[in-house]
Every structure is written in structure tokens, then in C-alpha cells.
Design a protein around this motif. Structure first.
Motif, PDB file in Angstrom:
ATOM      1  N   THR A 147       0.839  -1.197   0.000  1.00  0.00           N
ATOM      2  CA  THR A 147       0.000   0.000   0.000  1.00  0.00           C
ATOM      3  C   THR A 147       0.868   1.238   0.000  1.00  0.00           C
ATOM      4  OG1 THR A 147      -1.774   1.172   1.162  1.00  0.00           O
ATOM      5  CG2 THR A 147      -0.158   0.066   2.539  1.00  0.00           C
ATOM      6  N   SER A 148       0.297   2.334  -0.436  1.00  0.00           N
ATOM      7  CA  SER A 148       0.989   3.625  -0.319  1.00  0.00           C
ATOM      8  C   SER A 148       0.526   4.360   0.926  1.00  0.00           C
ATOM      9  CB  SER A 148       0.691   4.485  -1.551  1.00  0.00           C
ATOM     10  OG  SER A 148       1.126   3.844  -2.715  1.00  0.00           O
ATOM     11  N   ARG A 149      -0.345   3.740   1.683  1.00  0.00           N
ATOM     12  CA  ARG A 149      -0.842   4.418   2.887  1.00  0.00           C
ATOM     13  C   ARG A 149       0.287   4.642   3.865  1.00  0.00           C
ATOM     14  NH1 ARG A 149      -6.521   1.905   4.927  1.00  0.00           N
ATOM     15  NH2 ARG A 149      -5.978   3.248   6.707  1.00  0.00           N
ATOM     16  N   THR A 150       0.256   5.792   4.514  1.00  0.00           N
ATOM     17  CA  THR A 150       1.332   6.148   5.439  1.00  0.00           C
ATOM     18  C   THR A 150       0.854   6.133   6.892  1.00  0.00           C
ATOM     19  OG1 THR A 150       0.763   8.454   5.063  1.00  0.00           O
ATOM     20  CG2 THR A 150       2.585   7.578   3.769  1.00  0.00           C
ATOM     21  N   ASP A 151      -0.447   5.890   7.081  1.00  0.00           N
ATOM     22  CA  ASP A 151      -0.968   5.856   8.453  1.00  0.00           C
ATOM     23  C   ASP A 151      -0.826   4.440   9.027  1.00  0.00           C
ATOM     24  OD1 ASP A 151      -2.746   4.815   6.613  1.00  0.00           O
ATOM     25  OD2 ASP A 151      -4.510   5.290   7.819  1.00  0.00           O
ATOM     26  N   GLU A 182      -6.157  -0.922  13.398  1.00  0.00           N
ATOM     27  CA  GLU A 182      -7.572  -1.263  13.596  1.00  0.00           C
ATOM     28  C   GLU A 182      -7.824  -2.773  13.476  1.00  0.00           C
ATOM     29  OE1 GLU A 182     -10.425   1.033  11.325  1.00  0.00           O
ATOM     30  OE2 GLU A 182     -11.917  -0.518  11.613  1.00  0.00           O
ATOM     31  N   SER A 229      -7.134  -4.163   5.251  1.00  0.00           N
ATOM     32  CA  SER A 229      -7.536  -2.776   5.475  1.00  0.00           C
ATOM     33  C   SER A 229      -7.824  -2.164   4.101  1.00  0.00           C
ATOM     34  CB  SER A 229      -6.441  -1.993   6.200  1.00  0.00           C
ATOM     35  OG  SER A 229      -6.967  -0.783   6.686  1.00  0.00           O
ATOM     36  N   CYS A 230      -8.491  -1.023   4.098  1.00  0.00           N
ATOM     37  CA  CYS A 230      -8.889  -0.424   2.819  1.00  0.00           C
ATOM     38  C   CYS A 230      -7.659   0.001   2.017  1.00  0.00           C
ATOM     39  CB  CYS A 230      -9.791   0.783   3.079  1.00  0.00           C
ATOM     40  SG  CYS A 230     -11.235   0.368   4.076  1.00  0.00           S
ATOM     41  N   SER A 231      -7.689  -0.302   0.748  1.00  0.00           N
ATOM     42  CA  SER A 231      -6.601  -0.030  -0.212  1.00  0.00           C
ATOM     43  C   SER A 231      -5.250  -0.576   0.241  1.00  0.00           C
ATOM     44  CB  SER A 231      -6.523   1.463  -0.579  1.00  0.00           C
ATOM     45  OG  SER A 231      -6.249   2.281   0.504  1.00  0.00           O
ATOM     46  N   VAL A 232      -5.291  -1.761   0.817  1.00  0.00           N
ATOM     47  CA  VAL A 232      -4.067  -2.494   1.172  1.00  0.00           C
ATOM     48  C   VAL A 232      -4.145  -3.862   0.477  1.00  0.00           C
ATOM     49  CG1 VAL A 232      -2.697  -3.493   3.049  1.00  0.00           C
ATOM     50  CG2 VAL A 232      -3.908  -1.333   3.398  1.00  0.00           C
TER      51      VAL A 232
END
Lengths: 264, 246
Positions: free
Chosen positions: A16-20, A25, A118-121
């Protein structure tokens, strides 16, 4: 359906590109559910200390995991290799109500099955059947467990009422309030908040109709269910842990570790 | 707020490409689209980016910002960590055209296949209908949709499993819900929902609800009620029996 060619490459599991902290969760959900499942299984296997009477000043405190207390001894048909307790005939109903609950489904598909984690992972598997095919198509049975869950709310309310009556030295029942009474009354209230905010309940009381204004009773029921439904996740968590706490409370009082404080 | 921030933007066409870092001047009140426009004006005149209203109402500037599907025009810079580069990528669920632009035309093709609004006979002699506000509250929530397709982008059924052939996605499930719950509509889309539109593929992870810029409760108010209606019709023998008896 229209076809589509999606040339962008998908990453593997966890990509993912998510950084959080997207993993926090599902991890908390996993730990929360596992802790309850482990405790509930342990408590169900104990088969003792689920009723507090003499140690609770003549009260009638029954653990919600053992209510209604219909069969205390293993029936003849019960397989000998399986341990028995009254809870084992009771817990499957509320357990399956929660297992098929729309909120829980979304949460455990993520936390336990990583579908998606998780979303978009990125996901671990490329195949997917969803709830369109066996076995998850069976989740559609949810409303049938709702009917049992509603029954359980009223049974537990009756248990809460019984917890207000204490056997005195004269052998008669006297009204009173102990901390245990409050625990056993609050428990069905929280369960009611969860059960009557259920998506299936909201559908059955009015959601199935396109015209609600023709029936004010139906409209009011739908609005009330919708109001509870907006916090369905919170009701789900709080009511689940409170069932566990109510069992802990009764169990520790019955064991003489905690002492029930009589308020009135 | 710092004077400059770095944006790591996907450059390339037809799915190939790479990230390019651009440092650009920023100021309070800016959104990601402002920064992208600044970069486009100063450093990358050929960068493709789709936008229109800059007010979160046209649904054109959908992208993935730090991995999350969002509207560039509604993502304020003060909500992002600017001490590290901010990644801006095109949506991954649709065919890539160039830079930040994707081809979302699949959505329009899907929409044409959904059974159209079929009103009952007019209530009044002048050919009009009478409806109560209470009865249109539910479908009106879904009319807020701006067709940004962020929900389609984040839906793992489309994004990770490429089931575009078998699943219409959250956008068109709320479109169907809008029609199905309309008090005037007489159409029946439940069989299509179950078989052709693949509502069973939704496993209620609520990612679509989380990314909706209009804050439509897609899962709770549209998809689950539709799933329940499908259960009424196809998976509830007791309910079916009750209907026959009544």
C-alpha cells in the motif's frame, strides 16, 4: 457486465501507499474478539459458579452466559467425549447472531481473513467468492438468529428483574438492589441497544417498505432502529464485553473473591 | 506550515511509469489540487490531471493521496504530514490513461444496464404524483452522489479481484437502492442484483463508506438494505411462507 482492462499492477499482501497505521484497527479488532472468544469458551466449559445466591446475600444472580438455565446435566444424547455445561446449549444462539451480524462480518473479514486487511491495502489471495457463493452465502441466515437474540434480550431482562429480589432470613423474597442487580439490568439494556439496532431488525420493522409514511407505528419503529443502527458498532462492542463482565462479576461473587455491595 | 512541500506524483501512461518528486511552494488554505496545479504550471507543463469545479461537487479530481482514495480538491494540506513527500497516484481500479488520469468509462457502461426508473400511474389528473418527504428521505441521501468513483476505486472486489464483469460496485448499488426505495418506482431489480450485479460479492468492509466525500452511508443505508431485500426474495423460506399465508 461491461468488460474492463486494468493494466495497473496490484501489489502483494500488505502492499500500500498508505502512510498511516492502517494495521492498528484490524489488530485491535483481532485482539478484542480473540480475548472475548477465549474467555467465553473458558467460562462455558467451567459449568460452575454461574449462579450467585448465598454468597450474594440471598440474591438470584445468574450469569448471562448460562441463561436461561434449562438443563444443568448433560442430556442422554450429548456425546461423551464433549465436556458439557448449560452454557454450551445457550451460547451458540447469541454467538451465531453476532457471527452473522453485518458489522461483525465486515470486521472479522478484515481482522481474521485479511479480505481485505484494510482499505486499499493488498490482499493475500487472488481468488474471491465473497458472500455470493458457499459457504459465506449462509450468512443470509442472520435474521433467523435475530429472532433468537430478541428472545434472549427478554429472558435476560427477566433475570435482571429477578436480581432485584433477595431471600431474607424469613425465607421470603424482599426487594433490594445490589451492584449485581445493576449489572444484570444494564446487561440486557446494552444487548437491546445492539439487537434492536441490527440491520435485519431495521429492515423487518420498516426498511422493506418503500412507503413508510402510511404507517406511523412502522415509521417510528424504523426511525428508532435507525437511531440505534447509527452506533451499531459501539453497541456491538460494549454489549459483547459487558456480557463478559457480567459473567466475571457473578463468577467472582459466587467464588467469594468479590463481595456484592448491597445498595438498598 | 512550511513554505515548501514535496509531492511524489505518478508520471507515465497506460499503466507504466514511475514516481517523480516535485518541491513546490505552499501556503495556508491550500489543497492538494492547488499544489498539483502549481507543479503543473512551474515544473511539469505536460502533466495530465483531471479537474473541474475545485469544490468537491464535480467528482473529477479523484486520486490516491498517500494511498487513500480522495478528491484532490478536498484534501487540505494541513491535514497531511508535509515533513515527508506526499504521494499522489491515479486510481488503481480503472485503466490508466496518463499521469493522474484514468479511464472511468466502465462506470457509465455499467449504469446503462441497470433497469431504469419505472413510475406508477400518476396520482393526479394533471399527470403528477404526490409523495411524502418521509418516503423520499432515503433515496435522497443517495442522490448526493457526485460520481467521483472513489468508492469503486477502494472496493477490493474491483480493486484487488478485478471482478468488473460480475460486480457493479458500491456506486451502482446506491444507484439501484435509490431506484428500488423510490416510493413511485414499480421496477424490480432484485434478481439482477443477486445474479448479474453480484451484490453477494460485497463483504461489508465499509471501505466505500469511509472514502465517500459526500458522507453517504453507502454500506449501512444502501447495500445492506438491498442485501436484506434480496434475502426477502430468495433466501428466507419462512418469510416467503408468511407472505403466502397472509
Amino acid at each position: 457486465m461491461s468488460s474492463i482492462d486494468v493494466p495497473l499492477k496490484k501489489g502483494g499482501f500488505g502492499t500500500t501507499s498508505r502512510t498511516d497505521n492502517w494495521w492498528a484497527e484490524p489488530l485491535l479488532v483481532f485482539l478484542g474478539y480473540m480475548s472475548f472468544i477465549v474467555y467465553a469458551t473458558w467460562a462455558a466449559l467451567q459449568g460452575n459458579n454461574y449462579l450467585c445466591t448465598a454468597q450474594c446475600g440471598g440474591a438470584d444472580y445468574l450469569s448471562p452466559m448460562y441463561s436461561p438455565l434449562l438443563i444443568e446435566q448433560a442430556p442422554a444424547w450429548w456425546p461423551a467425549f464433549l465436556p458439557f455445561s448449560a452454557a454450551m446449549l445457550i451460547l451458540p444462539f447469541p454467538g451465531l447472531f453476532r457471527f452473522t451480524c453485518y458489522y461483525y462480518r465486515g470486521a472479522y473479514y478484515k481482522a481474521f481473513w485479511a479480505d481485505p486487511i484494510s482499505c486499499s491495502v493488498g490482499e493475500p489471495r487472488s481468488s474471491y467468492r465473497g458472500e455470493k457463493k458457499f459457504p459465506l452465502i449462509l450468512q443470509n441466515v442472520h435474521r433467523y438468529f435475530l429472532y433468537f437474540a430478541i428472545l434472549f434480550v427478554f429472558i435476560l431482562l427477566y433475570d435482571g428483574y429477578k436480581a432485584l429480589w433477595f431471600t431474607g432470613p424469613d425465607g421470603a423474597k424482599h426487594f433490594g438492589i445490589g451492584v449485581g442487580s445493576l449489572v444484570l439490568i444494564l446487561n440486557p439494556i446494552l444487548l437491546g441497544g445492539y439487537t434492536f439496532g441490527c440491520h435485519s431488525f431495521r429492515h423487518l420493522v420498516g426498511g422493506m417498505k418503500d412507503i413508510l409514511s402510511a404507517s406511523p407505528v412502522r415509521k417510528t419503529a424504523y426511525d428508532c432502529a435507525g437511531c440505534l443502527n447509527r452506533s451499531h458498532m459501539k453497541w456491538a462492542w460494549v454489549s459483547m464485553f459487558f456480557v463478559g463482565f457480567a459473567d466475571v462479576y457473578v463468577r467472582l461473587c459466587a467464588m467469594g473473591i468479590w463481595h456484592d455491595w448491597r445498595i438498598l | 506550515m512550511a513554505d515548501k512541500a514535496t509531492f511524489r506524483i505518478w508520471r507515465g501512461g497506460n499503466g507504466t511509469g514511475h514516481f517523480v518528486d516535485y518541491a513546490t511552494a505552499i501556503s495556508p488554505g491550500m489543497v492538494v489540487l492547488d499544489a498539483v496545479h502549481g507543479i503543473q504550471a512551474a515544473d511539469a507543463n505536460d502533466m495530465a490531471v483531471r479537474w473541474n469545479c475545485k469544490a468537491g461537487k464535480c467528482g473529477s479530481c479523484s486520486a490516491e493521496i498517500n494511498g487513500k482514495p480522495r478528491l484532490m480538491c478536498m484534501t487540505r494540506l494541513n491535514t497531511l504530514d508535509l515533513s515527508v513527500p506526499v504521494t499522489v497516484e491515479p486510481m488503481k481500479t480503472f485503466p490508466h490513461v496518463r499521469d493522474l488520469v484514468t479511464d472511468v468509462s466502465w462506470n457509465y457502461r455499467v449504469k446503462t444496464k441497470i433497469q431504469k426508473f419505472k413510475p406508477r400511474k400518476p396520482d393526479a389528473p394533471d399527470g403528477t404524483w404526490r409523495v411524502q418527504q418521509a418516503d423520499v428521505d432515503r433515496p435522497q441521501e443517495f442522490r448526493k452522489c457526485i460520481e467521483c468513483f472513489l468508492c469503486q476505486d477502494v472496493c477490493h472486489v474491483l480493486r484487488d479481484h478485478n471482478l468488473h464483469e460480475e460486480f457493479i460496485g458500491p456506486r451502482f448499488l446506491i444507484y439501484t437502492a435509490q431506484l428500488e426505495m423510490n416510493p413511485l418506482d414499480t421496477g424490480d431489480r432484485l434478481k439482477d442484483l443477486k445474479d448479474r450485479d453480484g451484490i453477494g460479492y460485497c463483504n461489508i468492509t465499509k471501505c466505500c463508506t469511509k472514502v465517500c466525500p459526500e458522507e453517504i452511508k453507502i454500506t449501512d443505508n444502501a447495500i445492506i438494505p438491498l442485501k436484506e431485500r434480496v434475502v426477502d426474495e430468495f433466501f428466507d423460506p419462512l418469510g416467503g411462507l408468511f407472505k403466502i399465508i397472509r
